[in-house]
Design a protein around this motif. Structure first.
Motif, short mmCIF file in Angstrom:
data_model
loop_
_atom_site.label_atom_id
_atom_site.label_comp_id
_atom_site.label_asym_id
_atom_site.label_seq_id
_atom_site.Cartn_x
_atom_site.Cartn_y
_atom_site.Cartn_z
N LEU A 63 -0.10 3.25 7.93
CA LEU A 63 0.60 1.92 8.50
C LEU A 63 0.75 0.96 7.26
O LEU A 63 1.81 0.18 7.26
N LYS A 64 -0.32 1.07 6.20
CA LYS A 64 -0.48 -0.12 5.34
C LYS A 64 0.94 0.18 4.35
O LYS A 64 1.33 -0.74 3.73
N LYS B 76 3.55 1.51 5.28
CA LYS B 76 4.83 1.01 5.93
C LYS B 76 4.99 -0.45 5.68
O LYS B 76 6.30 -0.89 5.46
N LEU B 77 3.96 -1.14 5.81
CA LEU B 77 3.93 -2.54 5.82
C LEU B 77 4.32 -3.04 4.35
O LEU B 77 4.77 -4.15 4.32
N VAL B 78 3.84 -2.17 3.19
CA VAL B 78 3.95 -2.73 2.07
C VAL B 78 5.63 -2.23 1.42
O VAL B 78 6.32 -3.18 0.76
N ASN C 66 8.43 -5.13 1.81
CA ASN C 66 8.27 -6.21 0.95
C ASN C 66 8.71 -5.87 -0.32
O ASN C 66 9.08 -6.70 -1.19
#
Length: 404
Positions: free
Chosen positions: A392-393, A395-397, A400
């Motif tokens: 999940l991290k 995917k969030l990075v 950006n």
């Protein structure tokens, strides 16, 4: 940033993952964890320890051949097996004592303490200490020592005596019980290794152990004591670990965690723990039980207590009757078991204290294994949660990075 709701969801899943709440799911994750460990072990053996595996297989094959083949060596093999069974039994009890059988119950109180007490009373009753048929003639699972039910006349005349009765030196009794005590203490030292290795692995990976994380929770007297211990962890060295291991210390698990967290070398931690628990603490406990069960010490305590209580008004007149009853109970307990002189048999339930005790022991063992299964399954699920949060991290990075 991982959503707080996901963390709470993972926490609830871990709390519910037990054999009582989710038996099938727990057994599934436990099986997957075992298969994962087996797979890693097989890969490690084939890549790093192939010669060791061949040597172990050869030793096992020779052992099986010696056990199954009849010959003049058979008697010696049986003696060796008895010693192995004896050593593994007491070491396993020590390990179980460190982890509390899943219920915090100490095996010293269950097995080693009663064994020391029974042997001491039998030695005092018979006036000699050479009552074992062999060093491994001790209390074991579903087996009682041969000397427990024997009459003193079967051992021969008393070797130690005095005008007041049999007076066996404490050192002579200790010499007959020291091997069991050391093996049990060595097992307790082995049982302290998991917290050390878990904390060391967490330290290498850059995270903190669960025990340290719990200190940030609700305040309590135990947590305050643990925080004090943590604040003084810089003083942990060989002699400090030795001192902590040499006395009854419920916080020694935390000492192992601190040693692993702050990078104390394994051999320094383990050697200090073995010396403290096997050679100092176990012997101190053994000597204490011997002194408690020693007739001379009990008589001295009784004399001093009677002398003290005689000054209390109204108690002096009651003391003689109470003392007489206590002596009658002690004499009845110390007396040899009566021989069966009648052939008349009465049908009755085979329900005895030993049966009830063994039932309790098996229930606690089941509870212990249930705890192991649940903990292993929770550890596997926790790793899966960590993988999910890592994905999940990522995917969030990634969004950006594209925006930049």
């Amino acid at each position: 940033m991982v959503p707080l709701g996901l963390r709470r969801k993972h926490k609830r899943e871990l709390e519910k993952l037990t054999l009582t709440l989710q038996p099938f799911k727990t057994l599934k994750f436990f099986t997957l964890a075992i298969l994962q460990h087996v797979n890693r072990s097989v890969v490690f053996i084939f890549t790093h320890g192939f010669l060791l595996m061949l040597l172990t297989t050869a030793i096992m094959a020779v052992g099986v051949l010696l056990v199954t083949d009849d010959g003049p060596h058979r008697k010696h093999v049986e003696v060796v097996l008895e010693y192995l069974r004896f050593g593994l039994w007491w070491v396993a009890l020590g390990v179980a004592s460190s982890i509390g059988l899943g219920s915090g119950l100490h095996t010293f109180v269950m097995y080693l303490g009663p064994h020391i007490a029974f042997f001491t009373m039998k030695a005092m009753q018979c006036g000699r200490v050479d009552i074992k048929s062999a060093p491994y003639d001790t209390i074991q699972l579903n087996r009682s020592p041969t000397w427990l039910q024997k009459d003193c006349s079967e051992f021969g005349p008393p070797m130690f005596s005095s005008p007041d009765g049999h007076e066996v030196p404490v050192s002579s009794i200790l010499g007959q019980l020291q091997l069991e005590a050391i093996l049990w203490g060595f097992g307790t030292a082995i049982g302290e290794l998991p917290p050390y290795f878990i904390s060391r692995a967490a330290s290498i990976s850059g995270s903190e152990g669960d025990e340290i994380e719990e200190l940030d929770g609700a305040p309590s007297n135990t947590n305050q004591l643990k925080r004090w211990f943590l604040s003084h962890a810089q003083y942990l060295n060989f002699f400090t670990i030795l001192l902590l291991a040499s006395v009854p210390n419920p916080l020694f698990d935390l000492a192992g965690i601190m040693c692993g967290q702050f990078g104390i070398p394994f051999w320094k931690f383990f050697l200090a723990t073995v010396i403290g628990k096997a050679f100092m603490k176990a012997n101190i406990q053994t000597i204490f039980i011997i002194l408690v069960c020693n007739n001379q010490l009990l008589d001295w305590i009784e004399t001093e207590l009677i002398w003290t209580l005689s000054f209390i008004p109204g108690v002096a007149s009651v003391l003689p009757g109470v003392v007489a009853k206590l002596h009658a109970v002690k004499d009845k307990y110390m007396a040899a078991p009566p021989t069966e002189s009648s052939n008349f048999k009465v049908e009755s339930w085979d329900l005895s204290f030993a049966t009830l005790w063994n039932t309790i022991i098996w229930l606690m063992l089941l509870n212990f294994f249930s705890t192991i299964v649940s903990s292993t399954a929770q550890s596997y699920l926790k790793k899966e949660h960590e993988k999910e949060m890592a994905a999940l991290k990522k995917k969030l990075v990634k969004p950006n990075e594209t925006v930049d």
